[in-house]
Design a protein around this motif. Structure first.
Motif, PDB file in Angstrom:
ATOM      1  N   ARG A   2       0.842  -1.197   0.000  1.00 28.63           N
ATOM      2  CA  ARG A   2       0.000   0.000   0.000  1.00 28.63           C
ATOM      3  C   ARG A   2       0.875   1.245   0.000  1.00 28.63           C
ATOM      4  O   ARG A   2       1.942   1.269   0.607  1.00 28.63           O
ATOM      5  CB  ARG A   2      -0.892  -0.009   1.222  1.00 28.63           C
ATOM      6  CG  ARG A   2      -1.837  -1.207   1.208  1.00 28.63           C
ATOM      7  CD  ARG A   2      -2.918  -1.032   2.164  1.00 28.63           C
ATOM      8  NE  ARG A   2      -3.670   0.168   1.755  1.00 28.63           N
ATOM      9  CZ  ARG A   2      -4.815   0.516   2.245  1.00 28.63           C
ATOM     10  NH1 ARG A   2      -5.370  -0.202   3.169  1.00 28.63           N
ATOM     11  NH2 ARG A   2      -5.431   1.604   1.840  1.00 28.63           N
ATOM     12  N   VAL A   3       0.382   2.276  -0.661  1.00 31.19           N
ATOM     13  CA  VAL A   3       1.080   3.563  -0.714  1.00 31.19           C
ATOM     14  C   VAL A   3       0.056   4.681  -0.600  1.00 31.19           C
ATOM     15  O   VAL A   3      -1.133   4.468  -0.790  1.00 31.19           O
ATOM     16  CB  VAL A   3       1.906   3.733  -2.017  1.00 31.19           C
ATOM     17  CG1 VAL A   3       3.010   2.708  -2.111  1.00 31.19           C
ATOM     18  CG2 VAL A   3       1.011   3.695  -3.232  1.00 31.19           C
ATOM     19  N   THR A   4       0.567   5.869  -0.295  1.00 31.68           N
ATOM     20  CA  THR A   4      -0.247   7.073  -0.309  1.00 31.68           C
ATOM     21  C   THR A   4       0.193   7.896  -1.508  1.00 31.68           C
ATOM     22  O   THR A   4       1.380   8.183  -1.663  1.00 31.68           O
ATOM     23  CB  THR A   4      -0.047   7.878   0.988  1.00 31.68           C
ATOM     24  OG1 THR A   4      -0.524   7.083   2.079  1.00 31.68           O
ATOM     25  CG2 THR A   4      -0.803   9.189   0.955  1.00 31.68           C
ATOM     26  N   THR A   5      -0.751   8.234  -2.356  1.00 30.24           N
ATOM     27  CA  THR A   5      -0.468   9.036  -3.537  1.00 30.24           C
ATOM     28  C   THR A   5      -1.001  10.444  -3.307  1.00 30.24           C
ATOM     29  O   THR A   5      -2.145  10.607  -2.888  1.00 30.24           O
ATOM     30  CB  THR A   5      -1.127   8.415  -4.781  1.00 30.24           C
ATOM     31  OG1 THR A   5      -0.648   7.086  -4.930  1.00 30.24           O
ATOM     32  CG2 THR A   5      -0.802   9.203  -6.028  1.00 30.24           C
ATOM     33  N   GLN A   7      -1.175  14.401  -5.046  1.00 26.98           N
ATOM     34  CA  GLN A   7      -0.988  15.322  -6.171  1.00 26.98           C
ATOM     35  C   GLN A   7      -0.479  16.637  -5.597  1.00 26.98           C
ATOM     36  O   GLN A   7      -1.153  17.253  -4.777  1.00 26.98           O
ATOM     37  CB  GLN A   7      -2.307  15.543  -6.899  1.00 26.98           C
ATOM     38  CG  GLN A   7      -2.240  16.547  -8.023  1.00 26.98           C
ATOM     39  CD  GLN A   7      -1.577  15.979  -9.268  1.00 26.98           C
ATOM     40  OE1 GLN A   7      -1.664  14.802  -9.550  1.00 26.98           O
ATOM     41  NE2 GLN A   7      -0.925  16.828 -10.014  1.00 26.98           N
ATOM     42  N   GLU A  23       2.992  17.561  -9.814  1.00 27.05           N
ATOM     43  CA  GLU A  23       3.583  16.228  -9.900  1.00 27.05           C
ATOM     44  C   GLU A  23       2.929  15.342  -8.861  1.00 27.05           C
ATOM     45  O   GLU A  23       2.271  15.831  -7.939  1.00 27.05           O
ATOM     46  CB  GLU A  23       5.096  16.258  -9.722  1.00 27.05           C
ATOM     47  CG  GLU A  23       5.588  16.691  -8.366  1.00 27.05           C
ATOM     48  CD  GLU A  23       7.111  16.756  -8.317  1.00 27.05           C
ATOM     49  OE1 GLU A  23       7.708  15.828  -7.749  1.00 27.05           O
ATOM     50  OE2 GLU A  23       7.679  17.719  -8.836  1.00 27.05           O
ATOM     51  N   VAL A  24       3.117  14.052  -9.007  1.00 24.71           N
ATOM     52  CA  VAL A  24       2.536  13.082  -8.090  1.00 24.71           C
ATOM     53  C   VAL A  24       3.644  12.490  -7.225  1.00 24.71           C
ATOM     54  O   VAL A  24       4.684  12.076  -7.729  1.00 24.71           O
ATOM     55  CB  VAL A  24       1.806  11.962  -8.862  1.00 24.71           C
ATOM     56  CG1 VAL A  24       1.312  10.887  -7.903  1.00 24.71           C
ATOM     57  CG2 VAL A  24       0.655  12.538  -9.670  1.00 24.71           C
ATOM     58  N   LEU A  25       3.388  12.482  -5.899  1.00 25.52           N
ATOM     59  CA  LEU A  25       4.304  11.831  -4.969  1.00 25.52           C
ATOM     60  C   LEU A  25       3.688  10.515  -4.527  1.00 25.52           C
ATOM     61  O   LEU A  25       2.475  10.436  -4.306  1.00 25.52           O
ATOM     62  CB  LEU A  25       4.521  12.691  -3.716  1.00 25.52           C
ATOM     63  CG  LEU A  25       5.199  14.034  -3.874  1.00 25.52           C
ATOM     64  CD1 LEU A  25       5.350  14.691  -2.497  1.00 25.52           C
ATOM     65  CD2 LEU A  25       6.552  13.894  -4.545  1.00 25.52           C
ATOM     66  N   THR A  26       4.517   9.499  -4.392  1.00 32.73           N
ATOM     67  CA  THR A  26       4.104   8.224  -3.837  1.00 32.73           C
ATOM     68  C   THR A  26       4.874   8.039  -2.547  1.00 32.73           C
ATOM     69  O   THR A  26       6.109   8.022  -2.548  1.00 32.73           O
ATOM     70  CB  THR A  26       4.394   7.081  -4.818  1.00 32.73           C
ATOM     71  OG1 THR A  26       3.720   7.360  -6.057  1.00 32.73           O
ATOM     72  CG2 THR A  26       3.912   5.756  -4.281  1.00 32.73           C
ATOM     73  N   ASP A  73      -4.646   9.227   1.336  1.00 30.49           N
ATOM     74  CA  ASP A  73      -4.402   8.804  -0.034  1.00 30.49           C
ATOM     75  C   ASP A  73      -5.285   9.612  -0.972  1.00 30.49           C
ATOM     76  O   ASP A  73      -6.458   9.859  -0.690  1.00 30.49           O
ATOM     77  CB  ASP A  73      -4.699   7.309  -0.185  1.00 30.49           C
ATOM     78  CG  ASP A  73      -4.317   6.794  -1.560  1.00 30.49           C
ATOM     79  OD1 ASP A  73      -3.248   7.180  -2.071  1.00 30.49           O
ATOM     80  OD2 ASP A  73      -5.092   6.007  -2.131  1.00 30.49           O
ATOM     81  N   GLY A  74      -4.711  10.068  -2.081  1.00 34.05           N
ATOM     82  CA  GLY A  74      -5.456  10.833  -3.068  1.00 34.05           C
ATOM     83  C   GLY A  74      -5.558  12.313  -2.752  1.00 34.05           C
ATOM     84  O   GLY A  74      -6.287  13.034  -3.429  1.00 34.05           O
ATOM     85  N   GLU A  76      -4.604  16.363  -2.302  1.00 34.71           N
ATOM     86  CA  GLU A  76      -3.993  17.383  -3.138  1.00 34.71           C
ATOM     87  C   GLU A  76      -3.277  18.362  -2.212  1.00 34.71           C
ATOM     88  O   GLU A  76      -3.887  18.927  -1.310  1.00 34.71           O
ATOM     89  CB  GLU A  76      -5.064  18.104  -3.949  1.00 34.71           C
ATOM     90  CG  GLU A  76      -4.525  19.063  -4.968  1.00 34.71           C
ATOM     91  CD  GLU A  76      -5.637  19.584  -5.851  1.00 34.71           C
ATOM     92  OE1 GLU A  76      -5.745  19.100  -6.991  1.00 34.71           O
ATOM     93  OE2 GLU A  76      -6.392  20.442  -5.396  1.00 34.71           O
TER      94      GLU A  76
END
Length: 86
Positions: A2-5, A7, A23-26, A73-74, A76
């Protein structure tokens, strides 16, 4: 795994320092705003760290006062450098 994404959106001098609008960070689950900011410092080491020192942050449109706040997660995350004018 599992990760947290997250924006990340950059404004004004933060945009100029990164050369991108967003950009998107994971990140690992349970990561904080501070951990996201540290990842941004590492990704853009030349100009962005100085901007991050004075920037404020919005998490899903709400001002972040405590950077230990955990990122959902998800989410911004907006990077807002000080603005001149009025």
């Amino acid at each position: 795994m599992r990760v947290t994404t997250v924006q990340v959106r950059f404004f004004a001098s933060a945009r100029a320092a990164t050369g991108v609008d967003s950009e998107v960070l994971t990140l690992p689950p349970g990561s904080s705003v501070a951990e996201a900011v540290e990842q941004l410092r590492q990704r853009h080491p030349e100009r962005l760290p100085k901007v991050l020192e004075v920037a404020s942050f919005l998490l899903d449109g709400v001002a972040v006062r405590d950077t230990s706040y955990r990122l959902p997660d998800g989410a911004e995350l907006d990077v807002l450098p000080p603005f001149a004018g009025g």
